[in-house]
Structure formats: C-alpha cells, structure tokens
Write a protein that holds these residues in place. Structure first.
Motif, short mmCIF file in Angstrom:
data_model
loop_
_atom_site.label_atom_id
_atom_site.label_comp_id
_atom_site.label_asym_id
_atom_site.label_seq_id
_atom_site.Cartn_x
_atom_site.Cartn_y
_atom_site.Cartn_z
N VAL A 16 -19.86 86.64 -89.60
CA VAL A 16 -20.49 87.52 -88.54
C VAL A 16 -19.07 88.21 -87.77
N PRO A 17 -19.23 89.56 -88.10
CA PRO A 17 -18.15 90.46 -87.25
C PRO A 17 -18.71 90.92 -86.09
N THR A 18 -17.90 91.07 -85.19
CA THR A 18 -18.21 91.53 -83.57
C THR A 18 -17.96 92.94 -83.75
N LEU A 19 -19.01 93.63 -83.04
CA LEU A 19 -18.60 95.01 -82.82
C LEU A 19 -18.35 95.02 -81.27
N GLY A 20 -17.23 94.73 -80.70
CA GLY A 20 -16.72 94.81 -79.55
C GLY A 20 -16.58 93.41 -79.16
N VAL A 21 -15.18 92.83 -79.52
CA VAL A 21 -14.70 91.42 -79.30
C VAL A 21 -14.54 91.41 -77.63
N THR A 22 -15.20 90.43 -77.16
CA THR A 22 -14.84 90.28 -75.50
C THR A 22 -13.75 90.00 -75.28
N PHE A 23 -12.69 89.59 -75.70
CA PHE A 23 -11.51 89.00 -75.46
C PHE A 23 -10.60 90.61 -75.36
N THR A 24 -10.87 91.64 -76.39
CA THR A 24 -9.86 92.78 -76.43
C THR A 24 -10.55 93.95 -76.44
N CYS A 25 -11.99 94.03 -76.58
CA CYS A 25 -12.93 94.98 -76.65
C CYS A 25 -12.86 95.85 -77.71
N GLN A 26 -12.12 95.43 -78.79
CA GLN A 26 -11.96 96.21 -80.01
C GLN A 26 -13.16 95.88 -81.05
N TYR A 27 -13.20 96.85 -82.00
CA TYR A 27 -14.25 96.48 -83.09
C TYR A 27 -13.63 95.80 -84.21
N GLU A 28 -14.22 94.95 -84.69
CA GLU A 28 -13.90 94.38 -86.01
C GLU A 28 -14.35 95.30 -87.25
N PRO A 29 -13.74 95.16 -88.11
CA PRO A 29 -13.80 96.18 -89.32
C PRO A 29 -14.98 95.77 -90.30
N VAL A 30 -16.29 95.97 -89.53
CA VAL A 30 -17.34 95.43 -90.48
C VAL A 30 -17.59 96.10 -91.99
N ALA A 31 -17.24 97.38 -92.01
CA ALA A 31 -17.35 97.83 -93.36
C ALA A 31 -16.30 97.38 -94.54
N ASP A 32 -15.10 96.97 -93.90
CA ASP A 32 -13.86 96.32 -94.75
C ASP A 32 -14.43 95.11 -95.08
N VAL A 33 -14.92 94.47 -94.15
CA VAL A 33 -15.37 93.03 -94.51
C VAL A 33 -16.53 92.81 -95.50
N ALA A 34 -17.51 93.79 -95.39
CA ALA A 34 -18.74 93.77 -96.39
C ALA A 34 -17.89 94.23 -97.73
N ALA A 35 -16.97 95.05 -97.88
CA ALA A 35 -16.41 95.64 -98.93
C ALA A 35 -15.76 94.37 -99.59
N ALA A 36 -15.13 93.60 -98.94
CA ALA A 36 -14.15 92.46 -99.30
C ALA A 36 -15.52 91.53 -100.08
N LEU A 37 -16.49 91.20 -99.24
CA LEU A 37 -17.62 90.26 -99.66
C LEU A 37 -18.32 90.87 -100.96
N ASP A 38 -18.31 92.11 -101.15
CA ASP A 38 -18.75 92.78 -102.34
C ASP A 38 -17.94 92.37 -103.54
N LYS A 39 -16.64 92.66 -103.38
CA LYS A 39 -15.70 92.31 -104.40
C LYS A 39 -15.80 90.74 -104.60
N LEU A 40 -15.84 90.01 -103.80
CA LEU A 40 -15.96 88.59 -103.89
C LEU A 40 -17.23 88.21 -104.85
#
Length: 463
Positions: A203-227
């Motif tokens: 579960v990546p978060t698009l807008g982390v409550t602590f810092t307001c930043q987006y987590e890199p959803v596409a990069d995480v998906a690509a890493a899981l594709d490779k896995l």
C-alpha cells in the motif's frame, strides 16, 4: 379569567438571555427534567460551540472547512436520506453509482462503465474495505494452492492510524517501512525487501500525512513486476489516495499512479478532503469486479432488481454523496484543477516566506505532493524555543499549525506542517505569516524557561 403578570414573567420570550431557561445552568451529563423553548436550547448549544476553534484557521486538518451555499441547501434537502436504504431513496443510490463510475473514469479504470466501488463514511473506512478485499483474495489463492492462511502481512510506508486499525482488527501483520535518516517515504527497495508469500498487498500512499509527499507508486509497481518475473511472486497493490486521489488527476494528469498500472487493484480516496465535499464521505473503487470477492458483498433489492452493497457501516446520511455529485457536475476537471492549482501557488508562496525567516529548513515545499508544506528548525543552533512553543504561541491568535514528531525511527525529528485547503486564500496566508513573525519576536524576547514537549505542546494526530 384574571392573570397576574408575575406568574408568566418567566415564560416571556422578549429577550433570550433574560429567560428563566438561561438564568440557570442546564444539566450537562443527565437528561433535564423539563422541556425547553427551542430557541433557548439552540442558544445554549450555539454558545458552547463558540469555544471550538475556528475551523478556517485549522491548518492541521485535511478536511473541508468551507462549502458553497448550494451545498448547504442540498445537505438540508438530504437530511432525511438514509444511504443504506436503496429502495426508499433510489435516486440518491443512483447518484452514488454515478460517482463511482466517474471516479473510475478519473482514475483510468480499463472498464469504467462496469467498475465495482462504493461510498463510505470516509477514506479510513474505504481503506479498510480495500484491505479486506486484499485479505480475502489472498486467502482464496492460498486455499486453492492448499497452503496455510494464518500469517497474512501487509506492507506500507509511514501510514496514519487507519491502517494500524485494519491490521489489528483483522489480525494482519503490518510491515510498516520505518523512516530512517532523510528517507521519509516508501521506496521500491524497502517495499520489495519486506514482501513474501504471505503478503496480501503493498500500500503506497499518494500524499503521506506526515510530510504531504507522494510515494513513488509507479516505481514500486515496477519493482514488484520485476520481483514476479524473477521469483513468480505476484503481489497486488492498493493505493491510499486519501488526499492525492482527488488532486493528481486534475493537476498532474500524466503522473502514473492509478489503474494505468495493472498491479493496482483498488484505490481509496476521501471525498471530504480534496474532493471538496462536506465531512462524512469517502470512496473506494476496484479495478475489476473480480478484485472484490463476492463473499464480502451483500445483495439488496433495488427497484425490483439487485444491488451489491459492501460497507462496514449500515445507516448513514446521504447528503454527502449528493453534495459530492454536485461538486463533480459543478466543477468538472477544469474547476478542480483551478482550485488545486491555486492551493499549490499559496503553498509555494508560504514555503518561500517560511524559508526566508531564517530558523527553518523546508522538508517539503509544495512540489511532488499535496498542496502544503512541512519544515523543521535548523539543526545545530540554539533557537531558544522549539516548534511546540511556536505552535502554542500561534494558538493565541487562533491558528492551529501542528507541530509533531515523526514515527519510527525518526521520533527525534519534530516538524511543523501547513495544509492549504480550498478556503485558505493568499490573504489569509499573509496574515498567518504576520503572526509567525510576531510569535517569533515574542519568543525571542521572552524565551521560555523550559520548552514544551511533544506531549504538552500538541493534541494533534494524523487521523
């Protein structure tokens, strides 16, 4: 019949504060023995509400604190509508269904016209429904393979409390990636390092409550594709888009985080945050109908037909859904884009001014996340005060600007955050900056003998 004026004096209603009702204290923790005049009871309650903070000055909350007059009228018209009663209020149910399909389209579902989704009381309930679907689907796969189902886990970045609740309530191990050094978000490497055959999802978060930043959803998906390519391990994703889900599609349409990624099976978002609806509505949408296990769905009669229902709550108001639909029609893509871009402009203006004040170092400046900013005190300098002292001082002017320490393993770092919502104008931002300068001057002149601690200085939480 003769009347004595004094016998009715206590019932005279020429002035509410001269009434007998308001001349004595009403009971607060037990039922009163007698009934009261409506406007007297109303006045008592309204007076108590004055002690709340001014919500427009609450820069901690993600939730909407201003709505258009037309929404107030729609909420009044809908005060008697029970969202769960699809047969009694079929048109409200129809508006809910339209919103689901509109969101599926907004989030680039491959088949938006035939997407499964539902409204909820907020994004926390929506997140839990998404988590439940991941858990049920994982159990199905494990049982079909003759494997045990007693040790599920979920991998997240730094998350707010709703995911901790989900893990506890459904007996799932939460593998929350801790913050370390300057890494304050989920990264593909950290996510992949924590998954295994018992992982129900990432579960990546698009807008982390602590810092307001987006987590890199596409990069995480690509890493899981490779896995999956390397090991055969197929891990689905759910995106917590509580805030960013109603921002990125309008302001950054080319940012790939949604159903354009086949690994993303579901998305939750909060209608009453950057969806601009009144408090009390969230949304969850699944990529395909098969991603929502039928075991979780209840079927009710709807205009002589069948309607699928999936929720943790039962009776709940329908006005927020009606208001959400109004916003979709009223604003469209253009309107949402204008509103959120204005928020970003104000956030970046604030970031520049805060950085120029001297004591502060920006962590997030309004680029690469939701409209807002976060900062810390520069390290290695004795400022004579901390961020909790500053937040406390700002409260004397009505501003709620949260100061808080970060979660494991960065509890040592205290930061401050401002969220820029629809109702926070450039003029209000300049007023806030004026009060910042006054507060800092006062703390410089009268430095506290002992600074406030995190526990003393804030009651803020990230829910």
């Amino acid at each position: 019949m003769l009347h004595n004026k004094n016998s009715v004096r206590g019932a005279l209603e020429d002035d509410v504060f001269a009434s007998t009702d308001l001349s004595t204290a009403m009971p607060k923790y037990r039922f009163p023995d007698d009934e009261h005049v409506p406007r007297h009871a109303f006045q008592v309650v309204r007076d108590e509400l004055m002690l709340d903070g001014n919500s427009r000055q609450n820069l901690a909350t993600f939730c909407q604190t201003w709505v258009e007059p037309e929404i107030n009228e729609l909420m009044t018209l809908s005060v008697d509508k029970n969202m769960i009663d699809k047969d009694e209020y079929p048109q409200t149910a129809e508006l809910e269904a339209r919103c689901v399909h509109m969101l599926a389209d907004l989030w680039n579902s491959p088949d938006a016209a035939d997407t499964m989704g539902t409204s909820t009381t907020g994004s926390s309930e929506a997140a839990m429904l998404g988590g439940m679907a991941l858990l049920w689907k994982w159990r199905e796969r494990r049982r079909a393979a003759g494997l045990p189902t007693d040790r599920p886990n979920l991998v997240t970045g730094p998350v707010q409390i709703c995911w901790h609740k989900f893990a506890r309530y459904w007996d799932v191990e939460l593998r929350e990636i801790p913050m370390e050094g300057d890494r304050l978000l989920m990264t593909p490497e950290e996510a992949v390092a924590r998954v295994d055959e018992n992982t129900i999802g990432v579960v990546p978060t698009l807008g982390v409550t602590f810092t307001c930043q987006y987590e890199p959803v596409a990069d995480v998906a690509a890493a899981l594709d490779k896995l999956q390519k390397d090991t055969g391990l197929d891990i689905p994703m759910h995106v917590d888009g509580a805030s960013g889900g109603f921002i990125a599609p309008f302001v950054e349409p080319d940012l790939v985080w949604d159903f354009r990624l086949p690994r993303v099976k579901s998305i939750n978002a909060s209608g009453h945050k950057f969806g601009l609806a009144p408090l009390g509505v969230g949304w969850v949408v699944w990529r395909d109908a098969e991603d929502l296990p039928d075991d979780l769905v209840f079927h009710v009669n709807y205009l002589g037909g069948d309607m699928a229902v999936f929720a943790l709550n039962f009776s709940r108001p329908g006005g927020q859904i009606v208001a959400q639909y109004y916003n979709f029609l009223r604003l469209g893509r253009e309107g949402y884009r204008k509103i959120h871009e204005a928020g970003y402009e104000t956030a970046r203006y604030l970031a520049g001014e805060i950085a120029a004040m001297g004591p502060f170092e920006l962590i997030y400046d309004g680029h690469g996340g939701i409209p807002g900013l976060t900062w810390k005190l520069k390290e290695g300098v004795d400022h004579g005060f901390n961020l909790f002292d500053l937040a406390d001082r700002l409260r004397t002017r009505g501003w709620q600007v949260p100061a808080y320490t970060l979660p494991p393993h960065r509890e040592d770092l205290a930061i401050q955050r401002v969220l820029v919502r629809h109702d926070f104008s450039r003029d209000m931002a300049s007023l806030l900056l004026d009060d910042y300068r006054r507060s800092m001057a006062m703390l410089d002149k009268h430095a506290p003998k002992e600074s406030l601690t995190a526990e003393e200085g804030t009651s803020f939480n990230h829910a």
